[in-house]
Design a protein around this motif. Sequence first.
Motif, short mmCIF file in Angstrom:
data_model
loop_
_atom_site.label_atom_id
_atom_site.label_comp_id
_atom_site.label_asym_id
_atom_site.label_seq_id
_atom_site.Cartn_x
_atom_site.Cartn_y
_atom_site.Cartn_z
N ASN A 1 36.96 21.82 65.74
CA ASN A 1 36.39 23.16 65.92
C ASN A 1 36.46 23.60 67.38
OD1 ASN A 1 35.71 24.01 63.31
ND2 ASN A 1 33.92 22.67 63.31
N CYS A 2 36.24 22.67 68.27
CA CYS A 2 36.36 22.96 69.70
C CYS A 2 37.77 23.45 70.01
CB CYS A 2 36.02 21.72 70.52
SG CYS A 2 36.27 21.89 72.30
N TYR A 3 38.76 22.71 69.52
CA TYR A 3 40.14 23.11 69.74
C TYR A 3 40.45 24.45 69.08
CZ TYR A 3 41.08 18.42 71.55
OH TYR A 3 41.09 17.26 72.29
N SER A 4 39.94 24.65 67.89
CA SER A 4 40.17 25.91 67.18
C SER A 4 39.57 27.08 67.94
CB SER A 4 39.58 25.83 65.77
OG SER A 4 39.72 27.07 65.12
N ASN A 5 38.33 26.93 68.40
CA ASN A 5 37.66 28.01 69.13
C ASN A 5 38.34 28.34 70.45
OD1 ASN A 5 35.71 28.31 67.17
ND2 ASN A 5 34.27 26.94 68.16
N ASN A 6 39.12 27.40 70.96
CA ASN A 6 39.77 27.60 72.25
C ASN A 6 41.29 27.74 72.13
OD1 ASN A 6 37.63 27.34 74.48
ND2 ASN A 6 37.09 25.77 72.99
N ARG A 7 41.76 28.01 70.92
CA ARG A 7 43.19 28.28 70.68
C ARG A 7 44.10 27.13 71.12
NH1 ARG A 7 43.36 33.93 69.78
NH2 ARG A 7 41.41 34.90 70.40
N MET A 8 43.64 25.91 70.89
CA MET A 8 44.38 24.72 71.31
C MET A 8 45.02 24.06 70.08
SD MET A 8 41.54 23.40 74.06
CE MET A 8 42.54 22.12 74.82
N GLY A 9 46.03 24.73 69.55
CA GLY A 9 46.67 24.31 68.32
C GLY A 9 47.34 22.95 68.39
N GLU A 10 48.05 22.69 69.45
CA GLU A 10 48.76 21.42 69.58
C GLU A 10 47.79 20.24 69.57
OE1 GLU A 10 51.71 19.19 72.75
OE2 GLU A 10 51.68 21.37 72.69
N GLU A 11 46.67 20.40 70.28
CA GLU A 11 45.67 19.34 70.33
C GLU A 11 45.03 19.12 68.96
OE1 GLU A 11 46.03 21.81 72.44
OE2 GLU A 11 46.04 21.01 74.48
N ALA A 12 44.74 20.20 68.27
CA ALA A 12 44.15 20.09 66.92
C ALA A 12 45.13 19.43 65.96
CB ALA A 12 43.73 21.47 66.41
N TYR A 13 46.38 19.81 66.04
CA TYR A 13 47.40 19.23 65.17
C TYR A 13 47.52 17.73 65.40
CZ TYR A 13 51.99 18.44 63.05
OH TYR A 13 53.02 17.96 62.28
N SER A 14 47.55 17.33 66.66
CA SER A 14 47.63 15.91 67.00
C SER A 14 46.41 15.15 66.51
CB SER A 14 47.78 15.77 68.52
OG SER A 14 47.74 14.42 68.89
N LEU A 15 45.23 15.74 66.69
CA LEU A 15 44.00 15.06 66.29
C LEU A 15 43.90 14.90 64.78
CD1 LEU A 15 41.35 13.75 67.09
CD2 LEU A 15 40.30 16.02 67.08
N ARG B 1 43.51 26.76 61.58
CA ARG B 1 42.96 27.90 62.32
C ARG B 1 43.34 27.81 63.80
NH1 ARG B 1 37.76 27.95 60.60
NH2 ARG B 1 37.15 26.52 62.24
N ALA B 2 43.28 26.61 64.37
CA ALA B 2 43.67 26.43 65.77
C ALA B 2 45.15 26.77 65.97
CB ALA B 2 43.38 25.01 66.23
N LEU B 3 45.97 26.30 65.04
CA LEU B 3 47.40 26.61 65.13
C LEU B 3 47.65 28.11 65.00
CD1 LEU B 3 48.73 23.62 63.05
CD2 LEU B 3 49.27 24.07 65.45
N ARG C 1 45.68 30.51 65.84
CA ARG C 1 45.20 31.21 67.04
C ARG C 1 46.02 30.92 68.29
NH1 ARG C 1 38.69 30.26 66.39
NH2 ARG C 1 38.42 31.66 64.63
N SER C 2 46.75 29.83 68.27
CA SER C 2 47.53 29.47 69.47
C SER C 2 48.79 30.33 69.54
CB SER C 2 47.89 27.99 69.46
OG SER C 2 48.90 27.73 68.51
N ASN C 3 49.39 30.34 70.68
CA ASN C 3 50.63 31.10 70.88
C ASN C 3 51.84 30.19 70.82
OD1 ASN C 3 49.32 33.55 71.23
ND2 ASN C 3 48.93 33.11 73.38
N ASP C 4 51.68 29.03 70.23
CA ASP C 4 52.75 28.04 70.16
C ASP C 4 53.79 28.47 69.12
OD1 ASP C 4 54.36 25.80 70.07
OD2 ASP C 4 52.75 24.42 69.52
#
Length: 101
Positions: free
Chosen positions: A50-64, A81-83, A85-88
């Motif tokens: 959720n932390c990663y999602s709220n901060n648009r950190m898709g790569e980190e969420a995917y890895s985790l 959701r993180a992915l 929101r990210s611009n990746d």
Amino acid sequence: HGYSRDKNGIKSAERLFRAMKEQTPLHEGIHSTKILPPMPDMITYASMLNCYSNNRMGEEAYSLVQQIERPTSACYLSAIRALERSNDPASPDRVLALIGQ
């Protein structure tokens, strides 16, 4: 810290999460005894996702989410959701990979 929206809060949450996974002491207690954090559980993983999602950190969420032995649907949703929101540019492929698991 898991829901923090500033980079220092995210770094603190990641440091605590890493200490939990690696079972490294955060600090020493009375008489120099080492105090180990608890082992991470599904709530810990969900909080970090959720932390990663709220901060648009898709790569980190995917890895985790890939590190979780048996992720729940809530874990997948947070990672997706993180992915989203990210611009990746790789996000659509990663979402499809998660859906296919």
